[in-house]
Design a protein around this motif. Structure first.
Motif: not given
Length: 305
Positions: A73-90
């Motif tokens: 589950t952690g692997k499946e959500g990893f790419s979504l986690t990284v992309s949403t955090i980076l885009i949301t912060v900027f």
């Protein structure tokens, strides 16, 4: 007399919540109404109680999970986690400048939206030396949107015919606070709850790199970073359950108790929401929070679908 009656009603509600007959959204609403009409008789213990109960509940849920499915589950959500955090912060940095919102307030709202609500705000605030008023406003907005999410996400999930897996992943990314994520997933189903808890807690670890970025961004080097150590206990609980180190009936009891303690936690969170605080926030910070929330909700939903 009024304080005594408030304590009696408070105790009765807590006992009722522990029976498991009240849903997470109703518990949150009960807490809000209690605060409006009766006031919290134990207000000075409110925030500490919420923090402790939430951590205990999350660790307890670990006794219902297994290592293999958790890693998957952690692997499946990893790419979504990284992309949403980076885009949301900027996006948060850009919108804060556009709306001319106090930089630290905008950053705390952004951090809470990007990672894990109140926990992220509490961890990031010292690293940027945010003042008490700024922290309170950011927490107020996040708690308000959390409350709304708890009511609208489960019906939306059913309307969109999301599977347990899809909903668990969606609410872990799109809902700010761990308490509301677990509360919404709890209403949707056990599989959604397992996925949501795993993805949300792995997302929480991103507090550390965000805190380091925040120190450089605001030029406040040397501040301490609060690391969410309770996640280690959550992992330990999963290991204990995976290797059957405790009897199954006992781990099942712990999971049931954890779910009910979470309902109590949501009741306490409901009591922390104040109409007066909401009115004092102002439109621009709320607009920023809504736009960021709308982005992360829609982006993650499209990604999942």
């Amino acid at each position: 007399m009024k304080i005594t009656s408030s304590k009696i009603i408070y105790t009765v509600i807590i006992i009722t919540l522990l029976t498991g007959f009240i849903s997470s959204s109703v518990a949150l609403l009960l807490g809000f109404l209690f605060n409006v009409f009766l006031k919290n008789p134990f207000k000075k213990y409110e925030h500490k109680s919420i923090s402790i109960l939430l951590k205990v509940s999350v660790v307890g849920l670990g006794f219902g999970m297994f290592i293999n499915e958790t890693i998957k589950t952690g692997k499946e959500g990893f790419s979504l986690t990284v992309s949403t955090i980076l885009i949301t912060v900027f996006l948060g940095v850009f919108l804060s400048k556009l709306f001319k919102i106090d930089h630290k307030l905008g950053h705390l709202i952004t951090s809470g939206t990007a990672i894990c609500g109140g926990s992220a705000i509490a961890a990031i605030a010292p690293t940027i030396r945010a003042k008490g008023k700024v922290i309170s406003v950011a927490l107020g907005i996040v708690f308000l949107l959390n409350s709304i999410a708890l009511f609208i996400f489960p019906p939306l999930g059913h309307f969109l015919e999301l599977t347990q897996k899809q909903f668990g992943l969606w609410c872990a990314v799109a809902i700010h606070d761990t308490s509301s994520v677990v509360g919404a997933a709890l209403e949707y189903g056990d599989e959604a709850l397992r996925i949501a808890t795993t993805v949300k807690l792995s997302r929480t670890l991103w507090i550390i790199p965000l805190a380091i970025f925040s120190m450089f961004f605001f030029k406040t080097k040397g501040e301490k970073i609060k690391i969410p150590y309770f996640i280690l206990l959550f992992i330990l609980a999963i290991i204990i359950n995976s290797f059957h180190l405790l009897p199954e009936f006992f781990t099942q009891f712990i999971v049931v108790l954890a779910k009910r303690l979470l309902i109590v936690t949501l009741f306490l969170i409901g009591m922390s929401i104040s109409i007066r605080d909401i009115k004092s926030i102002g439109i621009k910070p709320i607009l920023l929070a809504i736009l960021l929330w709308g982005f992360i909700s829609i982006f993650s939903l499209l990604y999942i679908l």
